[in-house]
Design a protein around this motif. Structure first.
Motif, short mmCIF file in Angstrom:
data_model
loop_
_atom_site.label_atom_id
_atom_site.label_comp_id
_atom_site.label_asym_id
_atom_site.label_seq_id
_atom_site.Cartn_x
_atom_site.Cartn_y
_atom_site.Cartn_z
N ALA A 1 0.83 -1.21 0.00
CA ALA A 1 0.00 0.00 0.00
C ALA A 1 0.86 1.26 0.00
CB ALA A 1 -0.93 -0.01 1.21
N ALA A 2 1.96 1.23 0.77
CA ALA A 2 2.86 2.39 0.80
C ALA A 2 3.51 2.60 -0.56
CB ALA A 2 3.92 2.18 1.88
N VAL A 3 3.91 1.52 -1.21
CA VAL A 3 4.51 1.63 -2.54
C VAL A 3 3.51 2.20 -3.54
CG1 VAL A 3 5.39 0.27 -4.49
CG2 VAL A 3 6.26 -0.15 -2.19
N ARG A 4 2.27 1.72 -3.49
CA ARG A 4 1.25 2.25 -4.40
C ARG A 4 1.10 3.76 -4.21
NH1 ARG A 4 -1.49 -2.92 -3.71
NH2 ARG A 4 -2.39 -2.20 -1.74
N HIS A 5 1.05 4.19 -2.96
CA HIS A 5 0.87 5.61 -2.66
C HIS A 5 2.03 6.42 -3.23
CE1 HIS A 5 -0.72 8.99 -0.24
NE2 HIS A 5 0.55 9.35 -0.15
N LEU A 6 3.26 5.97 -3.00
CA LEU A 6 4.43 6.72 -3.44
C LEU A 6 4.55 6.74 -4.96
CD1 LEU A 6 6.97 5.53 -0.73
CD2 LEU A 6 5.85 7.75 -0.89
N ILE A 7 4.22 5.63 -5.62
CA ILE A 7 4.28 5.58 -7.08
C ILE A 7 3.30 6.56 -7.69
CG2 ILE A 7 3.64 4.15 -9.07
CD1 ILE A 7 5.08 1.83 -7.78
N ARG A 8 2.11 6.60 -7.13
CA ARG A 8 1.11 7.54 -7.66
C ARG A 8 1.55 8.99 -7.45
NH1 ARG A 8 -3.39 3.89 -4.72
NH2 ARG A 8 -3.90 2.47 -6.44
N GLN A 9 2.24 9.25 -6.34
CA GLN A 9 2.73 10.61 -6.10
C GLN A 9 3.79 11.02 -7.10
OE1 GLN A 9 4.02 10.91 -1.96
NE2 GLN A 9 2.21 12.16 -1.52
#
Length: 380
Positions: free
Chosen positions: A163-171
């Motif tokens: 979930a953290a990776v998804r958030h950072l990639i989208r950012q």
């Protein structure tokens, strides 16, 4: 034949779905300005330190409480039987992980983008090998999926990291919408079956055939892990046979050559040869990958050409193994693969994961039954 449940339309829809409970927990951390405390928590989780409810940021307390619950269909006896099968097949399961499961993931052209985007190929590949192997050992060790088991903790940690990776990639804004969502449901399910279906198929090729009950037990344990990691239950078929059909349906859709997959594979092979001491098994990793995932799939990720004669002759000469008339080649291959796995495990035990990470951990009973030397024994 593709199962009617897993049509292209359905699997396409799964590429747009991620993991709402974990995603919402991470988004709440960012929204409330709690990123710093989350980073500290992640360090604690990586180091396997004990974390109490009082230490958790509020958005994560509910996540950890809910994500620790096994599904209603979890069969604890079947889980124990699957873990017992893992114990019996020993280091061959690690060979299957490194030489089949991970390369199979790299053949998925869209899913591998996340791995490549978040990887520094030299350091991260070694860490990924070691930490993935640790998760497999933790999940499949006796008690690994009990309330305080290491395997359950690992599943919760990895789910949150996704979930953290998804958030950072989208950012970062570098994600191509054509790939679907980062770490989406189809890619999560595809990865999960590499640990169950692909591993079981690989064990057969390595000379260790599980009985039908053992296959189902091994598969069931990983099906439970999939549930814990947030995989949609429609992508968690009940039986090993159904799981195989799902795996084939997903692989037929996602396997495609790309430069990122080739780079990840190249780094994997280099790191395996670096982790195993000496040069006895140079070239053997590439040969095993081709043997386990097929030449067709290996070509997609640019695995070097395999020559079984060349790869086997030096270990056979050095070890003094001579084929008696009537011996089957696969007996010797199985012995070499087991030795390769044991040396790989000893290398993993030896390699440091960094000052914030504890050394690789194998339960004493498993280490002794697999004949894997500890760091102390290797130093003696």
């Amino acid at each position: 034949m593709t199962d009617v449940r897993w049509t292209n339309e359905f699997l396409d829809s799964m590429r747009e779905v991620c993991d709402p409970p974990a995603d919402e927990a991470v988004q709440s951390l960012f929204a409330q300005g709690l990123v710093g405390s989350a980073n500290e928590l992640m360090k604690q989780l990586v180091a396997h330190e004990t974390v109490t409810a009082e230490q958790l940021p509020e958005p994560l307390r509910g996540y950890f409480e809910q994500s620790a619950k096994l599904p209603s269909w979890a069969d604890k006896e079947l889980i124990r039987e699957g873990q017992a099968a893992f114990s019996r097949c020993g280091s061959l399961s690690v060979v299957a992980l490194v030489c089949a499961s991970l390369p199979t993931c790299y053949a998925g052209a869209e899913g591998v983008q996340v791995l490549h985007m978040t990887a520094r190929l030299q350091t991260d590949t070694k860490r990924r090998i070691i930490e993935t192997a640790q998760m497999v050992v933790d999940v499949m060790s006796p008690g690994g999926l009990e309330p305080d088991g290491w395997g359950l903790k690992d599943a919760q940690k990895v789910r949150l990291m996704h979930a953290a990776v998804r958030h950072l990639i989208r950012q970062r804004g570098r994600w191509d919408a054509e790939w679907g969502q980062p770490i989406n449901q189809e890619d999560m399910a595809g990865t999960l079956v590499t640990f169950s279906v692909v591993t079981i198929r690989s064990l057969v090729k390595l000379g260790y055939t599980l009985e039908p009950r053992e296959e189902q037990a091994y598969y069931h344990a990983w099906r439970v892990v999939g549930y814990l990691m947030g995989v949609d239950e429609r992508l968690l078929p009940e039986t090993y046979e159904e799981g195989g059909r799902l795996a084939d349906a997903i692989f037929a859709r996602v396997f495609r050559s790309c430069e990122e997959g080739k780079a990840m594979t190249r780094a994997l092979i280099e790191q395996v040869e670096h982790i195993i001491p000496g040069n006895l098994f140079d070239g053997f990793c590439s040969t095993l990958i081709r043997h386990l995932i097929s030449d067709e799939t290996a070509d997609l990720i640019a695995v070097p050409p395999a020559d079984w004669t060349r790869a086997l002759i030096k270990p056979l000469q050095i070890l003094g193994w001579v084929m008696d008339e009537g011996d089957e080649a696969n007996v010797v291959n199985a012995k070499l693969s087991e030795l390769f796995g044991r040396k790989l495990l000893e290398g993993i035990v030896w390699v440091s994961r960094g000052h914030e990470r504890p050394p690789f951990r194998i339960p004493e009973a498993l280490r002794e039954s697999w004949n894997v030397r500890s760091r102390e024994q290797q130093l003696a």
